[in-house]
Design an enzyme around this catalytic site. Structure first.
Site, PDB file in Angstrom:
ATOM      1  N   GLN A 109       0.825  -1.217   0.000  1.00  0.00           N
ATOM      2  CA  GLN A 109       0.000   0.000   0.000  1.00  0.00           C
ATOM      3  C   GLN A 109       0.853   1.259   0.000  1.00  0.00           C
ATOM      4  O   GLN A 109       0.455   2.290  -0.537  1.00  0.00           O
ATOM      5  CB  GLN A 109      -0.985  -0.011   1.158  1.00  0.00           C
ATOM      6  CG  GLN A 109      -2.005  -1.137   1.051  1.00  0.00           C
ATOM      7  CD  GLN A 109      -2.656  -1.221  -0.325  1.00  0.00           C
ATOM      8  OE1 GLN A 109      -3.468  -0.386  -0.705  1.00  0.00           O
ATOM      9  NE2 GLN A 109      -2.294  -2.230  -1.125  1.00  0.00           N
ATOM     10  N   HIS A 133       1.541   2.839  -3.431  1.00  0.00           N
ATOM     11  CA  HIS A 133       0.506   3.545  -4.192  1.00  0.00           C
ATOM     12  C   HIS A 133       0.840   5.012  -4.386  1.00  0.00           C
ATOM     13  O   HIS A 133       0.648   5.570  -5.460  1.00  0.00           O
ATOM     14  CB  HIS A 133      -0.853   3.427  -3.504  1.00  0.00           C
ATOM     15  CG  HIS A 133      -1.632   2.233  -3.959  1.00  0.00           C
ATOM     16  ND1 HIS A 133      -2.094   2.093  -5.240  1.00  0.00           N
ATOM     17  CD2 HIS A 133      -2.017   1.121  -3.310  1.00  0.00           C
ATOM     18  CE1 HIS A 133      -2.734   0.933  -5.372  1.00  0.00           C
ATOM     19  NE2 HIS A 133      -2.697   0.327  -4.206  1.00  0.00           N
ATOM     20  N   GLU A 187      -8.750   2.025   5.895  1.00  0.00           N
ATOM     21  CA  GLU A 187      -9.366   1.534   4.652  1.00  0.00           C
ATOM     22  C   GLU A 187      -9.240   0.004   4.600  1.00  0.00           C
ATOM     23  O   GLU A 187     -10.220  -0.697   4.379  1.00  0.00           O
ATOM     24  CB  GLU A 187      -8.650   2.154   3.441  1.00  0.00           C
ATOM     25  CG  GLU A 187      -9.219   1.678   2.126  1.00  0.00           C
ATOM     26  CD  GLU A 187      -8.325   1.960   0.932  1.00  0.00           C
ATOM     27  OE1 GLU A 187      -7.143   2.320   1.131  1.00  0.00           O
ATOM     28  OE2 GLU A 187      -8.786   1.779  -0.199  1.00  0.00           O
ATOM     29  N   HIS A 188      -8.016  -0.495   4.805  1.00  0.00           N
ATOM     30  CA  HIS A 188      -7.780  -1.944   4.843  1.00  0.00           C
ATOM     31  C   HIS A 188      -7.262  -2.316   6.217  1.00  0.00           C
ATOM     32  O   HIS A 188      -6.400  -1.629   6.766  1.00  0.00           O
ATOM     33  CB  HIS A 188      -6.697  -2.357   3.836  1.00  0.00           C
ATOM     34  CG  HIS A 188      -6.966  -1.916   2.444  1.00  0.00           C
ATOM     35  ND1 HIS A 188      -6.308  -0.861   1.863  1.00  0.00           N
ATOM     36  CD2 HIS A 188      -7.823  -2.388   1.507  1.00  0.00           C
ATOM     37  CE1 HIS A 188      -6.745  -0.702   0.633  1.00  0.00           C
ATOM     38  NE2 HIS A 188      -7.675  -1.607   0.392  1.00  0.00           N
ATOM     39  N   ASP A 192      -7.360  -6.371  -3.569  1.00  0.00           N
ATOM     40  CA  ASP A 192      -7.151  -5.374  -4.625  1.00  0.00           C
ATOM     41  C   ASP A 192      -7.491  -5.937  -5.994  1.00  0.00           C
ATOM     42  O   ASP A 192      -7.900  -5.208  -6.894  1.00  0.00           O
ATOM     43  CB  ASP A 192      -5.682  -4.916  -4.635  1.00  0.00           C
ATOM     44  CG  ASP A 192      -5.409  -3.843  -3.593  1.00  0.00           C
ATOM     45  OD1 ASP A 192      -6.370  -3.370  -2.970  1.00  0.00           O
ATOM     46  OD2 ASP A 192      -4.231  -3.481  -3.406  1.00  0.00           O
ATOM     47  N   HIS A 234     -53.531  17.654   4.475  1.00  0.00           N
ATOM     48  CA  HIS A 234     -53.139  16.253   4.689  1.00  0.00           C
ATOM     49  C   HIS A 234     -54.304  15.481   5.322  1.00  0.00           C
ATOM     50  O   HIS A 234     -54.634  14.369   4.918  1.00  0.00           O
ATOM     51  CB  HIS A 234     -51.941  16.152   5.644  1.00  0.00           C
ATOM     52  CG  HIS A 234     -50.621  16.546   5.044  1.00  0.00           C
ATOM     53  ND1 HIS A 234     -50.364  17.806   4.606  1.00  0.00           N
ATOM     54  CD2 HIS A 234     -49.491  15.821   4.832  1.00  0.00           C
ATOM     55  CE1 HIS A 234     -49.131  17.867   4.144  1.00  0.00           C
ATOM     56  NE2 HIS A 234     -48.574  16.663   4.269  1.00  0.00           N
TER      57      HIS A 234
HETATM   58  N1  LIG Z   1      -9.471   4.308  -1.723  1.00  0.00           N
HETATM   59  C1  LIG Z   1      -9.495   3.482  -2.739  1.00  0.00           C
HETATM   60  O1  LIG Z   1     -10.407   2.678  -2.863  1.00  0.00           O
HETATM   61  C2  LIG Z   1      -8.396   3.523  -3.761  1.00  0.00           C
HETATM   62  C3  LIG Z   1      -8.345   2.565  -4.784  1.00  0.00           C
HETATM   63  C4  LIG Z   1      -7.334   2.680  -5.760  1.00  0.00           C
HETATM   64  C5  LIG Z   1      -6.454   3.754  -5.712  1.00  0.00           C
HETATM   65  N2  LIG Z   1      -6.544   4.661  -4.708  1.00  0.00           N
HETATM   66  C6  LIG Z   1      -5.696   5.851  -4.670  1.00  0.00           C
HETATM   67  O2  LIG Z   1      -5.935   6.548  -5.878  1.00  0.00           O
HETATM   68  C7  LIG Z   1      -4.869   7.434  -6.095  1.00  0.00           C
HETATM   69  C8  LIG Z   1      -4.524   7.474  -7.581  1.00  0.00           C
HETATM   70  O3  LIG Z   1      -3.839   8.670  -7.779  1.00  0.00           O
HETATM   71  P1  LIG Z   1      -3.075   9.059  -9.100  1.00  0.00           P
HETATM   72  O4  LIG Z   1      -2.508  10.411  -8.885  1.00  0.00           O
HETATM   73  O5  LIG Z   1      -2.169   7.953  -9.480  1.00  0.00           O
HETATM   74  O6  LIG Z   1      -4.190   9.081 -10.227  1.00  0.00           O
HETATM   75  P2  LIG Z   1      -5.515   9.958 -10.421  1.00  0.00           P
HETATM   76  O7  LIG Z   1      -6.085   9.514 -11.718  1.00  0.00           O
HETATM   77  O8  LIG Z   1      -6.381   9.910  -9.234  1.00  0.00           O
HETATM   78  O9  LIG Z   1      -5.036  11.460 -10.550  1.00  0.00           O
HETATM   79  C9  LIG Z   1      -4.322  11.894 -11.665  1.00  0.00           C
HETATM   80  C10 LIG Z   1      -4.878  13.225 -12.116  1.00  0.00           C
HETATM   81  O10 LIG Z   1      -4.728  14.203 -11.092  1.00  0.00           O
HETATM   82  C11 LIG Z   1      -4.673  15.474 -11.686  1.00  0.00           C
HETATM   83  N3  LIG Z   1      -3.643  16.294 -11.038  1.00  0.00           N
HETATM   84  C12 LIG Z   1      -2.360  15.944 -10.807  1.00  0.00           C
HETATM   85  N4  LIG Z   1      -1.713  16.982 -10.215  1.00  0.00           N
HETATM   86  C13 LIG Z   1      -2.586  17.988 -10.088  1.00  0.00           C
HETATM   87  C14 LIG Z   1      -2.527  19.322  -9.544  1.00  0.00           C
HETATM   88  N5  LIG Z   1      -1.400  19.791  -9.011  1.00  0.00           N
HETATM   89  N6  LIG Z   1      -3.629  20.071  -9.561  1.00  0.00           N
HETATM   90  C15 LIG Z   1      -4.781  19.587 -10.071  1.00  0.00           C
HETATM   91  N7  LIG Z   1      -4.908  18.344 -10.609  1.00  0.00           N
HETATM   92  C16 LIG Z   1      -3.824  17.565 -10.608  1.00  0.00           C
HETATM   93  C17 LIG Z   1      -4.361  15.280 -13.160  1.00  0.00           C
HETATM   94  O11 LIG Z   1      -5.445  15.706 -13.926  1.00  0.00           O
HETATM   95  C18 LIG Z   1      -4.177  13.778 -13.303  1.00  0.00           C
HETATM   96  O12 LIG Z   1      -4.794  13.293 -14.470  1.00  0.00           O
HETATM   97  C19 LIG Z   1      -3.735   6.994  -5.210  1.00  0.00           C
HETATM   98  O13 LIG Z   1      -3.623   7.933  -4.164  1.00  0.00           O
HETATM   99  C20 LIG Z   1      -4.210   5.645  -4.672  1.00  0.00           C
HETATM  100  O14 LIG Z   1      -3.715   5.425  -3.380  1.00  0.00           O
HETATM  101  C21 LIG Z   1      -7.512   4.576  -3.759  1.00  0.00           C
HETATM  102  N1  LIG Z   2      -5.205  -0.734  -2.892  1.00  0.00           N
HETATM  103  C1  LIG Z   2      -6.021   0.086  -3.748  1.00  0.00           C
HETATM  104  C2  LIG Z   2      -7.172   0.611  -2.897  1.00  0.00           C
HETATM  105  O1  LIG Z   2      -6.731   1.433  -1.898  1.00  0.00           O
HETATM  106  C3  LIG Z   2      -6.580  -0.625  -4.943  1.00  0.00           C
HETATM  107  C4  LIG Z   2      -5.598  -1.145  -5.926  1.00  0.00           C
HETATM  108  C5  LIG Z   2      -5.733  -1.226  -7.287  1.00  0.00           C
HETATM  109  N2  LIG Z   2      -4.612  -1.797  -7.759  1.00  0.00           N
HETATM  110  C6  LIG Z   2      -3.855  -2.104  -6.783  1.00  0.00           C
HETATM  111  N3  LIG Z   2      -4.424  -1.689  -5.642  1.00  0.00           N
HETATM  112 ZN   LIG Z   3      -3.434  -1.573  -3.780  1.00  0.00          ZN
END
Ligand SMILES: NC(=O)c1ccc[n+]([C@@H]2O[C@H](COP(=O)([O-])OP(=O)(O)OC[C@H]3O[C@@H](n4cnc5c(N)ncnc54)[C@H](O)[C@@H]3O)[C@@H](O)[C@H]2O)c1
Ligand SMILES: N[C@H](CO)Cc1c[nH]c[nH+]1
Ligand SMILES: [Zn+2]
Length: 430
Positions: free
Chosen positions: A255, A258, A322-323, A356, A415
């Site tokens: 995690q 990520h 979350e997990h 995941d 009513h």
């Molecule tokens: N909680 C859950 O269930 C779960 C599941 C999977 C992933 N996640 C999380 O999702 C997130 C994915 O994030 P990511 O960044 O890889 O992808 P993302 O697609 O969420 O974000 C990318 C986008 O953010 C925008 N961005 C980047 N910098 C910016 C700025 N300074 N200002 C405004 N917009 C901006 C851009 O448009 C870009 O396309 C990770 O934090 C991961 O931990 C959570």
């Molecule tokens: N751990 C993420 C949710 O917090 C989900 C994910 C997608 N791929 C790998 N991990």
């Molecule tokens: Zn994950």
């Protein structure tokens, strides 16, 4: 990693603080982008795609030719892995269908509850630092089972203006009706207001970084529903000497990789285990391609020693991870008493990665303490529950008087009249 011994309960909230930016830091940017997308539609979306993703896309809508190209590009082995995951996610989510609930509350008054799909849904698939095609399965599979008829998917384009082939392959496999090359705040704004290319939807689903999460929260002010705030990934493990330090470390790192703003925590009643896990993390992190990201998350993370399992449980419920992984001799104690967690993983052979990808549970889960008041995505997230009632002459005579008295007491004469007219008609034999 920070080792903390016997922290006093009054220090827990500061120790357990998330490393994420506060909403205030991001809200101004989100509001500005929303305003512009509402006013200028596609033109504003393109402007922000170019600003934040560094690419100018000709058209946001993914074409059939692009989908076919993606299907051809995905290796057979990956297609088979996706098929296995999809089968398990389908089995678990299909089993969440419930029967119609029907009760005759008094003779002649029938009440029942039925579920209906949300017709138009928007799925956000993160693509910033990793193309999370597994999230397509987690959202599109239950959307299809629920019977949603418009399933719009948004994901950020890469520098070449394309979406990762595995995302397109999974979307095509799972019945997504429209795929858009747009990410971040501009995607959520597009789904909220609708633009020339992006359909306006009734509910937005999916995880994302802090920008996406705050944008989803703002979307609710414009009448769009959201699944939940599902931001940067987090994991809390409770483990004792029955745990395998190398396994625990691998889960923490899974995690941590990520994002820099992910948070991983180990709570243990064993100082020996804490030391062994810290050593394992230091070793395993060296071999990770995303070491730089994981290192930042690990720097914010904690190894917490507590004296009893009862104290550990209180701390876990206060954090609301979350997990939540349980590798303890007393796994029943934790699984029966945990109140706040998105998804729970029990035993040495249940890595978080299983949820995941392929165990069947949903990985779109509440973060940042929202496990205290939100559920993770499930079949019901894509449905609304509607109630029905049918009352006959006998029924209205049974409850009519009570309605009249209550309406009168609330000062709502119309009513009351709606009942009185019917009761009188029955008295007069009409
Ligand atoms: N909680 C859950 O269930 C779960 C599941 C999977 C992933 N996640 C999380 O999702 C997130 C994915 O994030 P990511 O960044 O890889 O992808 P993302 O697609 O969420 O974000 C990318 C986008 O953010 C925008 N961005 C980047 N910098 C910016 C700025 N300074 N200002 C405004 N917009 C901006 C851009 O448009 C870009 O396309 C990770 O934090 C991961 O931990 C959570
Ligand atoms: N751990 C993420 C949710 O917090 C989900 C994910 C997608 N791929 C790998 N991990
Ligand atoms: Zn994950």
């Amino acid at each position: 990693m920070n080792k903390i011994y016997n922290p006093k309960p009054e220090t827990w909230s500061s120790i357990l603080e998330r490393p994420t930016k506060t909403v205030d830091d991001i809200e101004a940017t989100v509001k500005e982008i929303f305003k512009e997308v509402q006013k200028k539609g596609d033109e504003a979306v393109a402007k922000y795609t170019s600003l934040f993703d560094g690419v100018a896309v000709d058209t946001m809508i993914v074409t059939e030719a692009e989908i076919q190209e993606a299907i051809a590009a995905v290796p057979q082995e990956l297609k088979e892995a996706i098929a296995l995951a999809k089968a398990n996610i389908t089995a678990f989510h299909r089993a969440q269908k419930t029967e119609r609930v029907a009760v005759e509350t008094v003779p002649g008054v029938s009440c029942w509850q039925e579920k209906r799909p949300i017709q138009k849904v928007g799925l956000y698939i993160p693509g910033g630092t990793a193309p999370l095609f597994s999230t397509v399965l987690m959202l599109a599979v239950p959307a299809e089972i629920a019977g949603c008829n418009e399933i719009v998917l948004c994901s950020p384009p890469d520098k070449g203006g394309k979406i990762n082939p595995a995302i397109l392959f999974a979307a095509n496999l799972c019945g997504v009706t429209k795929i858009m090359k747009v990410g971040g705040i501009q995607a959520i704004a597009g789904l909220t207001f609708g633009t020339e290319s992006i359909p306006k939807v009734y509910k937005i689903f999916g995880p994302g970084n802090q920008f996406v999460t705050v944008a989803k929260q703002l979307a609710t002010q414009f009448g769009v529903a959201i699944d939940m705030p599902a931001g940067p990934s987090e994991l809390l493990i409770v483990a004792d000497d029955t745990a395998v330090p190398a396994f625990v470390a691998s889960d923490l790192l899974s995690q941590a990789e990520h994002g820099a703003d992910s948070q991983v925590i180990l709570v243990s009643t064993s100082k020996k285990l804490i030391d062994a896990v810290a050593d394992e993390v230091a070793t395993q992190i060296e071999a990770l391609p995303r070491k730089a990201i994981a290192e930042k998350a690990i720097a914010n993370s904690k190894l917490i020693y507590v004296e009893t399992d009862a104290i550990a449980l209180d701390l876990i419920n206060e954090y609301g991870p979350e997990h939540f992984i349980i590798c303890s001799e007393f796994d029943d104690f934790y699984s029966n008493n945990v109140l706040n967690a998105g998804s729970v993983f029990i035993g040495n052979y249940t890595p978080e990665s299983a949820g995941d990808y392929a165990s069947g549970t949903n990985h779109t889960l509440p973060t940042n303490g929202y496990a205290k008041n939100y559920s993770g995505v499930n079949l019901d997230s894509f449905m609304k529950t509607m109630t029905f009632q049918k009352i006959n002459e006998k029924g209205i005579q049974a409850i009519g008087k009570a309605i009249e008295i209550m309406a009168e007491a609330e000062g709502l004469q119309a009513h009351k009249n709606a009942v009185t007219l019917r009761l009188k008609a029955l008295e007069n034999g009409k």
